[in-house]
Design a protein around this motif. Structure first.
Motif, mmCIF file in Angstrom:
data_model
loop_
_atom_site.group_PDB
_atom_site.id
_atom_site.type_symbol
_atom_site.label_atom_id
_atom_site.label_comp_id
_atom_site.label_asym_id
_atom_site.label_seq_id
_atom_site.Cartn_x
_atom_site.Cartn_y
_atom_site.Cartn_z
ATOM 1 N N THR A 1 -0.685 -0.702 33.950
ATOM 2 C CA THR A 1 -1.637 0.374 33.763
ATOM 3 C C THR A 1 -2.286 0.219 32.396
ATOM 4 O O THR A 1 -1.585 0.094 31.399
ATOM 5 C CB THR A 1 -0.928 1.744 33.847
ATOM 6 N N PRO A 2 -3.609 0.184 32.321
ATOM 7 C CA PRO A 2 -4.254 -0.003 31.024
ATOM 8 C C PRO A 2 -3.985 1.188 30.106
ATOM 9 O O PRO A 2 -3.864 2.320 30.555
ATOM 10 C CB PRO A 2 -5.739 -0.119 31.366
ATOM 11 N N SER A 3 -3.902 0.887 28.817
ATOM 12 C CA SER A 3 -3.671 1.957 27.857
ATOM 13 C C SER A 3 -4.951 2.761 27.673
ATOM 14 O O SER A 3 -6.045 2.320 28.036
ATOM 15 C CB SER A 3 -3.206 1.385 26.519
ATOM 16 N N ILE A 4 -4.810 3.896 27.083
ATOM 17 C CA ILE A 4 -5.973 4.756 26.847
ATOM 18 C C ILE A 4 -6.969 4.065 25.938
ATOM 19 O O ILE A 4 -8.180 4.147 26.143
ATOM 20 C CB ILE A 4 -5.527 6.116 26.267
ATOM 21 N N SER A 5 -6.449 3.348 24.939
ATOM 22 C CA SER A 5 -7.365 2.654 24.015
ATOM 23 C C SER A 5 -8.133 1.551 24.746
ATOM 24 O O SER A 5 -9.323 1.342 24.469
ATOM 25 C CB SER A 5 -6.599 2.076 22.825
ATOM 26 N N ASP A 6 -7.485 0.854 25.716
ATOM 27 C CA ASP A 6 -8.197 -0.164 26.493
ATOM 28 C C ASP A 6 -9.296 0.459 27.339
ATOM 29 O O ASP A 6 -10.408 -0.065 27.426
ATOM 30 C CB ASP A 6 -7.223 -0.925 27.402
ATOM 31 N N SER B 1 3.674 4.648 33.391
ATOM 32 C CA SER B 1 4.179 4.009 32.183
ATOM 33 C C SER B 1 4.273 2.500 32.303
ATOM 34 O O SER B 1 4.736 1.842 31.384
ATOM 35 C CB SER B 1 5.563 4.576 31.855
ATOM 36 N N SER B 2 3.873 1.929 33.421
ATOM 37 C CA SER B 2 4.015 0.488 33.601
ATOM 38 C C SER B 2 3.032 -0.269 32.719
ATOM 39 O O SER B 2 2.018 0.267 32.275
ATOM 40 C CB SER B 2 3.812 0.108 35.064
ATOM 41 N N GLU B 3 3.357 -1.535 32.486
ATOM 42 C CA GLU B 3 2.504 -2.368 31.643
ATOM 43 C C GLU B 3 1.197 -2.705 32.345
ATOM 44 O O GLU B 3 0.214 -3.029 31.682
ATOM 45 C CB GLU B 3 3.246 -3.644 31.273
ATOM 46 N N TRP C 1 -10.785 3.264 26.698
ATOM 47 C CA TRP C 1 -11.805 3.737 25.755
ATOM 48 C C TRP C 1 -12.719 2.585 25.337
ATOM 49 O O TRP C 1 -13.935 2.741 25.309
ATOM 50 C CB TRP C 1 -11.125 4.371 24.538
#
Length: 161
Positions: A105-110, A101-103, A112
């Motif tokens: 870590t890239p988000s799934i949309s990033d 959950s850390s910042e 993608w």
């Protein structure tokens, strides 16, 4: 204050693995030899004596095994090894959950978007390679056609002479 099994929380996976590994090691170290092997080793004794000695050996090994396990358990409790293992396990779990959950870590949309961009670049590169190969094939066909014409012209001019 001495902790009892009822006061202590359920063991964690690391604590369980430590106990299991210790018991496996002890079992392999203290496994008694078969009665046949024992009889071969003590062949100078009579059969009844061999059986009695073998029973004593089995009892000694069983008692020794139990004593060593009890001592191991006591040592782990005195040194708080189980508590430390449980704490380590909790910290590892917390760290693993926090890293998800850390910042940083890239988000799934990033992910993608990055994957989509990489695939688009790959498609563009393959398209460029295909166009180049088609141009080379066209040039080769043109050269082959030119050579065929030259061969035909040379054979016609030879026939005409």
């Amino acid at each position: 204050m001495e902790t009892t099994d009822q006061q202590r929380p359920l063991p964690g996976l690391r604590q369980f693995k430590l106990k299991k590994f210790f018991k496996l090691c002890m079992r392999s170290l203290l496994t008694s030899c078969s009665q046949e092997d024992f009889s071969k080793i003590f062949s100078n004794f009579s059969q009844p004596e061999q059986r009695r000695i073998y029973r004593v050996l089995v009892e000694v090994i069983s008692s020794l095994h139990g004593n060593i396990e009890d001592e191991f358990e006591t040592t782990c409790l005195e040194t708080k090894a189980y508590t430390i293992l449980d704490t380590v396990e909790q910290l590892v779990q917390q760290h693993s959950l926090d890293s998800l959950s850390s910042e940083m870590t890239p988000s799934i949309s990033d992910v993608w978007l990055d994957l989509s961009k990489a695939k688009e670049d790959e498609i563009e590169n393959l398209t460029d390679m295909l166009e180049k190969a088609e141009k080379e094939n066209s040039a080769m066909r043109a050269r082959i056609d030119q050579l065929r014409k030259e061969i035909i012209e040379n054979s016609v001019s030879r026939d005409g002479v």
